[in-house]
Design an enzyme around this catalytic site. Sequence first.
Site, PDB file in Angstrom:
ATOM      1  N   LEU A  24      70.247 -17.243 -80.489  1.00  0.00           N
ATOM      2  CA  LEU A  24      71.268 -16.249 -80.649  1.00  0.00           C
ATOM      3  C   LEU A  24      71.879 -15.972 -81.997  1.00  0.00           C
ATOM      4  O   LEU A  24      72.082 -14.757 -82.609  1.00  0.00           O
ATOM      5  CB  LEU A  24      72.524 -16.826 -79.690  1.00  0.00           C
ATOM      6  CG  LEU A  24      72.247 -16.436 -77.955  1.00  0.00           C
ATOM      7  CD1 LEU A  24      73.571 -17.058 -77.217  1.00  0.00           C
ATOM      8  CD2 LEU A  24      71.880 -14.970 -77.932  1.00  0.00           C
ATOM      9  N   HIS A  41      77.156 -33.140 -70.650  1.00  0.00           N
ATOM     10  CA  HIS A  41      77.597 -32.087 -69.318  1.00  0.00           C
ATOM     11  C   HIS A  41      77.740 -32.984 -68.139  1.00  0.00           C
ATOM     12  O   HIS A  41      76.516 -33.725 -67.813  1.00  0.00           O
ATOM     13  CB  HIS A  41      76.399 -31.200 -69.455  1.00  0.00           C
ATOM     14  CG  HIS A  41      77.142 -29.747 -68.667  1.00  0.00           C
ATOM     15  ND1 HIS A  41      76.852 -29.895 -67.374  1.00  0.00           N
ATOM     16  CD2 HIS A  41      77.024 -28.526 -68.992  1.00  0.00           C
ATOM     17  CE1 HIS A  41      77.473 -28.758 -67.018  1.00  0.00           C
ATOM     18  NE2 HIS A  41      77.570 -27.876 -68.054  1.00  0.00           N
ATOM     19  N   SER A  67      74.082 -25.184 -63.597  1.00  0.00           N
ATOM     20  CA  SER A  67      75.283 -24.592 -64.231  1.00  0.00           C
ATOM     21  C   SER A  67      76.502 -24.913 -63.605  1.00  0.00           C
ATOM     22  O   SER A  67      76.749 -25.447 -62.477  1.00  0.00           O
ATOM     23  CB  SER A  67      75.134 -23.018 -63.891  1.00  0.00           C
ATOM     24  OG  SER A  67      76.494 -22.349 -64.313  1.00  0.00           O
ATOM     25  N   ARG A 102      84.525 -30.594 -69.518  1.00  0.00           N
ATOM     26  CA  ARG A 102      83.240 -31.331 -69.464  1.00  0.00           C
ATOM     27  C   ARG A 102      83.378 -32.738 -69.778  1.00  0.00           C
ATOM     28  O   ARG A 102      82.714 -33.743 -69.172  1.00  0.00           O
ATOM     29  CB  ARG A 102      82.049 -30.678 -70.305  1.00  0.00           C
ATOM     30  CG  ARG A 102      81.759 -29.324 -69.666  1.00  0.00           C
ATOM     31  CD  ARG A 102      80.853 -28.592 -70.682  1.00  0.00           C
ATOM     32  NE  ARG A 102      80.319 -27.235 -69.938  1.00  0.00           N
ATOM     33  CZ  ARG A 102      79.658 -26.482 -70.754  1.00  0.00           C
ATOM     34  NH1 ARG A 102      79.092 -26.836 -71.716  1.00  0.00           N
ATOM     35  NH2 ARG A 102      79.265 -25.327 -70.121  1.00  0.00           N
ATOM     36  N   HIS A 124      74.017 -32.472 -73.485  1.00  0.00           N
ATOM     37  CA  HIS A 124      74.000 -31.005 -73.448  1.00  0.00           C
ATOM     38  C   HIS A 124      74.124 -30.275 -74.749  1.00  0.00           C
ATOM     39  O   HIS A 124      73.348 -29.267 -75.020  1.00  0.00           O
ATOM     40  CB  HIS A 124      74.823 -30.720 -72.305  1.00  0.00           C
ATOM     41  CG  HIS A 124      74.894 -29.178 -72.136  1.00  0.00           C
ATOM     42  ND1 HIS A 124      73.617 -28.481 -71.792  1.00  0.00           N
ATOM     43  CD2 HIS A 124      75.843 -28.155 -72.171  1.00  0.00           C
ATOM     44  CE1 HIS A 124      73.890 -27.430 -71.647  1.00  0.00           C
ATOM     45  NE2 HIS A 124      75.257 -27.050 -71.913  1.00  0.00           N
ATOM     46  N   GLU A 166      75.176 -23.535 -83.199  1.00  0.00           N
ATOM     47  CA  GLU A 166      75.154 -24.997 -82.861  1.00  0.00           C
ATOM     48  C   GLU A 166      74.872 -25.760 -84.099  1.00  0.00           C
ATOM     49  O   GLU A 166      75.264 -26.785 -84.039  1.00  0.00           O
ATOM     50  CB  GLU A 166      74.209 -25.276 -81.786  1.00  0.00           C
ATOM     51  CG  GLU A 166      74.445 -26.645 -80.969  1.00  0.00           C
ATOM     52  CD  GLU A 166      73.570 -27.096 -80.040  1.00  0.00           C
ATOM     53  OE1 GLU A 166      72.963 -26.201 -79.415  1.00  0.00           O
ATOM     54  OE2 GLU A 166      73.831 -28.449 -79.473  1.00  0.00           O
ATOM     55  N   LEU A 189      77.586 -19.509 -76.420  1.00  0.00           N
ATOM     56  CA  LEU A 189      76.987 -18.156 -76.690  1.00  0.00           C
ATOM     57  C   LEU A 189      77.918 -17.357 -77.297  1.00  0.00           C
ATOM     58  O   LEU A 189      77.341 -16.799 -78.427  1.00  0.00           O
ATOM     59  CB  LEU A 189      76.812 -17.558 -75.183  1.00  0.00           C
ATOM     60  CG  LEU A 189      75.880 -18.516 -74.340  1.00  0.00           C
ATOM     61  CD1 LEU A 189      75.720 -17.514 -72.987  1.00  0.00           C
ATOM     62  CD2 LEU A 189      74.460 -18.832 -74.876  1.00  0.00           C
TER      63      LEU A 189
END
Lengths: 648, 267
Positions: free
Chosen positions: A52, A275, A293, A339, A410, A434, A450
């Site tokens: 991304l 995660h 998810s 999380r 994660h 990231e 994202l």
Amino acid sequence: MSAHVVGASSKLASKCPTGPLADRWQKHRFELKLVSPANRRRFHVLVVGTGLAGASAAASLAEMGYEVSAFCIQDSPRRAHSIAAQGGINAAKNYQNDGDSVWRLFYDTIKGGDFRARESNVHRLAEVSVDIIDQCVAQGVPFAREYGGLLANRSFGGAQVSRTFYARGQTGQQLLLGAYSALMRQVGEGKIKLYPRHEMLDLVLVDGVARGIVCRNLVDGAVRSFAGDAVLLCTGGYGNVFYLSTNAKACNVTAAWRAHKRGAVFGNPCYTQIHPTCIPVSGAHQSKLTLMSESLRNDGRVWVPRAGGDARAAESIPETERDYYLERKYPSFGNLSPRDISSRAAKQVCDEGRGVGATRMAVYLDFRDAIRREGAGGIRAKYGNLFQMYERITGEDPYQAPMRIFPAVHYTMGGVWVDYNLESTIPGLFVLGEANFSDHGANRLGASALMQGLADGYFVVPYTIASHLAGRKLGKVTTDHAAFARTEQEVRERIERLVNARGTRTPDSFHRELGLLMWDKCGMARNAAGLGTAIERIRDLREQYHRDVRIPGDAANLNSALEHAGRVADFFELAELMCRDALHRDESCGGHFREEFQTAEGEAQRDDANFCYAGAWELDASANGLAWNLHKEPLIFENVKLAERSYK
Amino acid sequence: MSSDHAAHAPSSAPNAPHALRFVLHVWRQKNAQSTGEFATFHLDDVSPDMSFLEMLDVLNERLIAAGDDPIAFDHDCREGICGACSLTINGQPHGFERETTTCQTHMRRFEDGATLYIEPFRANAFPIVKDLVVDRSAFDRIIAAGGFVSARTGSAPDANALPVPKGDADRAMDAAACIGCGACVASCKNASAMLFVSAKVAHLSLLPQGQAERGRRVLSMVERMDAEGFGNCTNESECEAACPKGISVANIARLNREYLRALATES
């Protein structure tokens, strides 16, 4: 073994603007230099990675008129690991009229990060979040919609508003394909040169400025240099240092680590995200872990038996003997608690001997009540693909029995230290997504990765890169410069050293051993003794690795063992730095939980008086062997009050 | 010459109750220029919980330990979404399991003692790079020819300014779920890429954002598809059966319609 601490350092100029928080980005953009449209084609930007961050940056810069080259290790830029993100992307659109705002997204992200990120960066992220959704919709990203044709939203871990935009369980895929299509449009127009199956193995500095990269062509093994006026690292996180993670198999730290070894300071390496909802390990053959998810936590209830060692099947455990521990401990957020908190709670109940399944290292995620309420059809409509994935991997039907889940590595909040312009301590080296350390502090909220990747690529670096290109006098540099030949030679020597070890163990076997060690000592919970042991053990293993690794064949062909071996070599060095960072940070915050520093209720205990800073590590180039100096960037909170992060 | 490696090294993963046995015939090919051949391997300790690629991992670990070249295969996410994995198993791209990529296929689905032929995705437009690795960059070039909406960064209107009927959005999403793996091409006797191309054409032509370039897009993509050496569609629907994401051949009908429409309206 104590690191040399440099203190609040001039090395780390954050370049954050001052003044009212909401005006800072606008003010900064006005103060940034510009490159005029006619001059842009004279600048060549090297973009490494096409996820991304990389795809959006490459496309946007090429649209503006810069000459761009884009590199990726996959056979196609469309396969970058952003594609695997499932849940969604946050934006402060307030389309649901439920009280969201740029300020609330900013506040949630700062708090979610346990007050270890910069206010200025996070506010900018929240501001541009709304532009991202507009941009993606214009590209044809098929977000979920309501019957009226308007965009749908859902709530996601750690938020009390519905601000998450999604495309079924494939949001990352659709956003990446949007950015990829923009990238490919520029490739088709000849504005971007694309180099797939190319791995960046070093950064080339000329007069202290990033002016190029050295790559290995993964098909024919050729080592080749590329010169440019700026380098953008968009190469993702380093979660695979743990071997088992939700990352794709090829995810690695090499590009970022090579930049670090050339002088880029590395920020907060110990901040890793575990995660809470992954499919548990099934055996020693396990090659990676699969995320389920987080959106499942909207309807699934997390529980374990009240009593330890209860081996009954889930359906024969009566309601009164179940412990819905997230709902019990965190009544206002319940199963949607952030999380880090949810993961730690799962570890805690398993450590108490209340885990479920054959390994006892799992907790239930139960849809029984949701299925009673909405019917199996209703649940299938929301999560059908995820249920199917679970069934395929485990051979169990989650409509009949609860899912078993366990936390897994994660995401990595740490990364290359960057200033407000996303520029590292090496001039001309920008780090996005990231791969940088910037926006999530010590813990990232769901649906924010994202957002950050696309914010950096579409709406931050296209402006801030001009501070470098127009702000510095950059002479013309080609790969004929001696620095390229020298760096290439060093790359070749590193490759030969690995190939010529001709030892007895595979790169994968070392990687697994390192990963297990990191998971045990530098995973969900850490302590000083364990970290000290880990550092010793990593050094031993690293030495053994270079002596005893076995790579068949040569470097002049596609050689998957050699590719892996180079990445593992860099993980071995990073692992030590992660442990050092975790050891020095005598507090618990977000994903960094030091067992010595917890409240009476077992929650993370921050030490704002002593640790309210970003820890940024500079390689000590004068040292014999690996050694680092720590720089501290103080975090200044002028707009939010530091508080204990409570989700009760 | 066919080699026969007996990979009977002590098991590293015998934790499953019933270990499975398989005979693997794997396509080995040094590079694009050389000719390939099958090599045979015997595995007698495969855990039913292993994924197909984990079984190959275990085999590769043994090959490396024995000083042999590991089998090269493309893979990355191992969650069925990146589209990198690409094996033809007993003649079927991604194996026999419907709507499942190779990486998501688990060994418990195969019969104990089975013989498995493992080949690359075969098509002239997908030249073999090494062993099971093929070059699918033709797909990228088709996208570069027109598989996009030209919406430069910064020029977008508010996301809710353009309502999209839910049915259209859902159908667009169905088509957009394509992972670009190329199983459609590998399964087709004509090595046609029409399912891949039609998925993108359908995704974007169903949405209001895609209207401005609707005709130009389909003409450019089809032209590129032909130039890359992919064959035509003769309505066998093998592609849909092989597609791990269940992309429907109805998209090919839409592609043909869009193409004819564009021929008639674009000048």
